[in-house]
Scaffold this active site. Structure first.
Site, PDB file in Angstrom:
ATOM      1  N   LYS A 142      18.338  34.946   5.754  1.00  0.00           N
ATOM      2  CA  LYS A 142      17.357  35.915   6.233  1.00  0.00           C
ATOM      3  C   LYS A 142      16.105  35.915   5.362  1.00  0.00           C
ATOM      4  CE  LYS A 142      20.636  38.902   8.568  1.00  0.00           C
ATOM      5  NZ  LYS A 142      21.097  40.281   8.824  1.00  0.00           N
ATOM      6  N   GLU A 191      14.383  46.366   2.512  1.00  0.00           N
ATOM      7  CA  GLU A 191      13.480  46.618   3.638  1.00  0.00           C
ATOM      8  C   GLU A 191      13.277  48.113   3.786  1.00  0.00           C
ATOM      9  OE1 GLU A 191      14.423  43.189   7.043  1.00  0.00           O
ATOM     10  OE2 GLU A 191      15.062  45.261   7.318  1.00  0.00           O
ATOM     11  N   HIS A 224      28.147  48.159  13.842  1.00  0.00           N
ATOM     12  CA  HIS A 224      27.165  47.069  13.938  1.00  0.00           C
ATOM     13  C   HIS A 224      27.577  46.007  14.943  1.00  0.00           C
ATOM     14  CE1 HIS A 224      24.918  48.699  10.547  1.00  0.00           C
ATOM     15  NE2 HIS A 224      26.095  48.984  10.036  1.00  0.00           N
ATOM     16  N   ARG A 264      22.055  30.563  18.585  1.00  0.00           N
ATOM     17  CA  ARG A 264      23.192  30.239  19.459  1.00  0.00           C
ATOM     18  C   ARG A 264      23.008  30.966  20.782  1.00  0.00           C
ATOM     19  NH1 ARG A 264      24.666  34.703  16.560  1.00  0.00           N
ATOM     20  NH2 ARG A 264      25.287  36.462  17.791  1.00  0.00           N
TER      21      ARG A 264
END
Lengths: 507, 164, 507, 164
Positions: free
Chosen positions: A116, A200, A235, A292
């Protein structure tokens, strides 16, 4: 075009890819672990090879065994599905080295998106908007404190190699930062063998909206519209829809163009998904790219009229995109429910076991992508996703209506499923009004299940409970009511069941 | 046939019988006109008066649930002549059984035989589909017996331990 | 909007309408004959009323009984489905008199279209193109000879009240006219109690193409594109598709505008279909108007994205059409197969009986509208249509590919079906090239079934036959293979089946 | 186990046995490696070598058909130890049975007991789903017995008459 494709996966997605192969006249090669010999993907394949023990690392994650099967079967390409090896650059590279076409992006593109932090750096260069924070791993607590102060609390700590919420921490105030950072690092180390963590700004109650992209190997990249994926638990996505109720033509164009820029910055080919966080003011921030096919790809197929797996295969076979961006039209609305083997009476804990009865819905506007069948023993070793039920409608209300109708027809006996949860979601006023955010589902599950039960339905349940008790084992043989006794003559029916039961046990 | 049926916590007295080729049915003494056809095992097509219902029967690991359309009710049925009924009521007093809520693998046993446990204390951990589930003691007491071992595969409803 | 609708039908169409009601939050009232108590439409309805003996005239055609149920149930509207009372003007009138909304056109519009000769006269006035011939019944052999000579042989004699090929005769030459006219008249008399016969120029190997129209009660009428219905047997449609491979935008517009003119000339409301004959030069001629929902309406729904039954109900409830002609877009291609209980080994003679096993296809692009279920006893008293399997694709090839894939997954045990016929049709080169006409299917059935059977598949059948014999009754219990023995250890599996069988018989 | 299996008219000699937990299989003496799982009653998941097939078994009124994918084969299987096999082979000589190809209603009987019939001559008419089906004599001979009557309901496979 390929003559033979190996599907390096199991469950509903393996079945979905095998079907695409057959629809295109391509032979499909299945692989299966010891507990999957009777699984649906083996029944439907043209060739099937055992690849070892139930544990994924012994079978579905075992690159050497899968490549060996590809060689022996003479497959020319490999479709990885989602999960397992689908985002594993090492596998993509190994396929290439073995002269096998990997149906997906190049290993290089995966690498670019795999981390990431590295992805953020690439996106920074490409001028893609993302959540304020660091694009590199944190070196020290001091740096973390400095960045957090700059972007403003609350902040989110995330593992660079992350996924599925592992190594994530929400930090509301400076005093919590130290312990949160340590916790995130050790969890990241445990989960991914990589303790790199970045920071973040936390977006509160964000929407999770993703954009489907498709790129051929000649530099043509298009976007196929967004998917609203804000309904999540642990999640994990539970309900997805397309289009997003808050995205208008202009916002779709802007998000789509950013997504295309992201894909091109990574030299991306084949199908991929760019995930965005969207805040209350509809600002969208790049989150990550999934290299994907997504579980929820069917909702995009229904509103665009395209088949993403057919297109993946054509692109991998070297064909050009058969349409241009301006040819892509979003029509109608589609919603997907993920049917999991989960126990609603036990905090939605997985519930494998033998499926003793399966009533599956169909009819107008209903698509069902399933990996289960009546009599199948759902193994305890893999993800609990059993099937996907997708409703399409001229508009969102009709899609909800059709999906609710289909859910009331869906029944899986012998194991527990989360089907009853979707009834609660689809009737919820906030869902009806499309007031969705990533916190919706947790709030819903905290709400006490509507205490006052429909008294009439409860009485029906009382009577049925008694009748099932009376019929007892006879219930194990299907009746021949229509030909026997006078209509509505249930005792006639019962005696019939008894007879049938006897007859059958005489075998 | 007389049953005590409990639906989502509320109980009803149900009388069911068949005569002259018809069901007759009373709920808490009130007569109800019913007509039933078993469409598939565990699937009843019911007519109550002229109202029609499809009812499905979910039996998993000793638990009973009934689906009326897409409404799901937890059900218990007691009948002096039914074993299940008896064992059920027996359950209410005396030693409590800890059963596996789903098939899985016992990954950890957290207490030893003979140990004292609080109500809600974790007794053992069962894993399935990559998730771990802690089985808790239903009451304060002593672990009378542990009937499984770490690494063992268990099925839904298997008795794993007994607390008394 | 209505609160409660009575469905005066059975089988797959009753289920399809019940589903639409539930999707719109409307209660659905079913009626059933003595042999239909266990039928799917009764299982799915909110209320169900017995209306008498199996013979249709005692039940599904009995207007008094159905109106009585409507009164008792408090239904506000009646949906007739297709067949039975759907095109019966007397029933439509009786509903109106009873203050019930009939979901379909007015009795007057039905009358206007009910008699083919009267319809032709109305169309003549509206300037609609139709096959040259008489618009009135023939008075005499002389008149017949005169007209036949004028329009030119071959000619077709048709019963004015006709349908299903009854009272139809093809006449190749003058000398055959006399006997053909007598035959047609007596058959028409026998079949419809009306010997009126008219004459048309015979179109050789025509295509049968129909146009879907929809009209609200405020004078707004639109067309929703055509359906190609050329594949017929015994004048029964077997395969339908939309759009027609030979219809381009301009021809669609011209046919559609004629169809709208036809509907408006008859003061038509709700859903209807205008049938055309199309000759080799793509000239189209008005044939007749079907004043009901068609069996094949799903192919139009898939390419337009609309739900015709929802729209029928909204129009009947007094709503205006929610879109204009220019909003109607045809996207992709859809093909429907009618699954009949028919015996391919006995000239496709009906084959009712008990369904012992049902494997139903699903997945991308597949819609299934079914009235059957495993364990159901298909009664011998009604039409043999069991279900409709519809395939959608981005283009015709993809639709064929998906449909072929789905057909290979479809299996109905215990009775015989025509499923194997569709495999022959879909792989036939002329069908692939869309060279369709009303004679196609009869020619195909005359072709000897491909004599040379796939030798590998035949060997597989040999082995399976032996194994089914070995397993024998144990085959009656579903195995628990995956949990037992070593993988691919079939004897382990067999012994398991045996055990299971024993366990079950112990009940 | 040895069977004579006829598929679409061509016959094969099939030897099937199980030993050390494996099927062994020979067709016309040739060894074939097979692995089978019964997914549902009448549905086999077969592996022959590494080729995979789903085979469904259609049994209607004494007839046997096998579906390999969407290919449908008519099958006959003979086995000295199986009743069905014996009666089958018996069928080949001597009196011929006329059976109902599907459930239906006998609407007309066209000949009387003892009457002589040509091969292919109509013997009786069965109606189902609004269509009438004439059952024809399989051979030249005499109607030995008529085992039904006009108006009778019959099931698939029922013997309606015997010609000898």
């Amino acid at each position: 075009m390929f003559n033979k494709i190996l599907i390096a996966n199991r469950g509903e997605i393996a079945v979905r890819v095998i079907r695409a192969c057959h629809e295109m006249g391509i032979a499909a090669v299945a692989v299966y672990s010891d507990v999957d010999r009777a699984s649906l993907h083996v029944r439907k394949a043209d060739e099937a090879y055992p690849i070892g023990a139930a544990a994924a690392k012994e079978s579905y994650l075992n690159i050497a065994k899968i490549l060996d099967v590809a060689q022996r079967s003479g497959a020319e390409a490999v479709h990885p599905g989602y999960g397992f090896l689908s985002e594993n650059a090492k596998f993509a590279r190994a396929c290439a080295d073995a002269g096998l076409k990997f149906i997906g992006p190049t290993a290089a593109a995966m690498d670019a998106m795999g981390s990431k932090t590295r992805a953020r750096q690439a996106m920074e260069r490409a001028g893609v908007p993302f959540v304020p924070g660091t694009s590199r791993g944190l070196e020290s607590l001091e740096q973390a404190e400095e960045v957090a102060a700059r972007v403003g609390y609350p902040v989110m700590l995330k593992a660079a190699a992350g996924g599925g919420g592992k190594g994530m921490r929400l930090v509301a105030a400076p005093r919590d930062l130290k312990s949160a950072l340590e916790g995130a690092r050790s969890e990241a180390e445990r989960s991914f063998g990589d303790s790199e963590v970045y920071i973040e700004k936390a977006i509160l109650n964000p929407r999770h909206i993703e954009m489907q992209v498709l790129a051929d190997e000649y530099g043509n990249t298009v976007y196929l519209g967004e998917r609203e994926c804000s309904l999540q638990r642990r999640h994990q996505k539970v309900v997805e829809e397309a289009p997003s109720p808050i995205v208008d033509l202009d916002m779709r164009r802007r998000m789509g163009e950013v997504a295309v820029r992201v894909a091109q910055a990574a030299g991306y080919t084949n199908a991929g998904t760019v995930e965005f966080l969207v805040d209350q003011e509809k600002n969208f921030y790049f989150l990550e790219m999934n290299t994907r096919l997504q579980v929820e790809h069917p909702v995009t197929e229904l509103v665009t009229g395209l088949d993403l797996v057919h297109l993946q295969i054509r692109i991998a076979a070297g064909e050009r995109l058969p349409f241009r961006q301006e040819d892509v039209q979003i029509r109608g609305h589609a919603i997907e429910c993920r049917i999991y083997a989960e126990d609603p009476d036990n905090n939605y804990f997985p519930s494998p076991g033998k499926i003793t009865l399966l009533l599956a819905p169909s009819g107008p506007g209903i698509r069902r992508d399933s990996g289960m069948y009546e009599g199948w023993n759902v193994p305890m070793d893999y993800d609990p996703l059993l099937a996907k039920l997708i409703g399409y409608g001229t508009d969102r209300d009709q899609a909800i209506g059709r999906l609710s109708r289909a859910l009331s027809e869906y029944f899986v006996g012998g194991i527990k499923t989360n089907i009853s949860l979707f009834r609660r979601i689809l009737r919820h006023p906030e869902f009806r009004q499309a007031k969705l955010d990533t916190g919706f589902l947790d709030r819903l599950l905290k709400e006490k299940e509507e205490v006052q039960t429909d008294p009439q339905a409860a009485e029906v349940a009382v009577i049925a409970a008694g009748m099932f008790a009376v019929l007892g084992p006879a219930g194990a043989s299907v009746g021949e009511q229509t030909q026997a006794g006078t209509p509505g003559d249930a005792s006639g029916n019962v005696s019939n069941w008894k007879r049938t039961a006897l007859r059958e046990s005489r075998h | 046939m007389t049953y005590d049926v409990t639906i989502d916590g509320r109980s009803y007295r149900l009388e069911l019988s068949q005569a002259e080729g018809r069901w007759s049915c009373r709920i808490d003494g009130r007569e109800v006109a019913v007509d039933a056809v078993l469409a598939r095992p565990d699937v009843l097509s019911l007519r109550i008066g002229d109202q029609a219902f499809e009812v499905k029967c979910e039996r998993v690991g000793g638990e009973l649930h009934l689906w009326v359309g897409s409404q799901r009710f937890s059900a218990e049925i007691r009948d002096p002549r039914s074993l299940r009924g008896r064992s059920r009521s027996a359950d209410d007093q005396g030693p409590k059984k800890l059963t596996a809520p789903m098939p899985g693998k016992v990954v950890r046993i957290l207490v030893t035989q003979g140990a004292d446990v609080e109500a809600g204390a974790g007794v053992l951990v069962v894993e399935a589909m990559k998730m771990q589930n802690e089985i808790k003691s239903p009451k304060k007491g002593t672990i009378q017996r542990i009937l499984t071992e770490e690494g063992a595969a268990v099925n839904a409803g298997d008795v794993l331990a007994i607390v008394e």
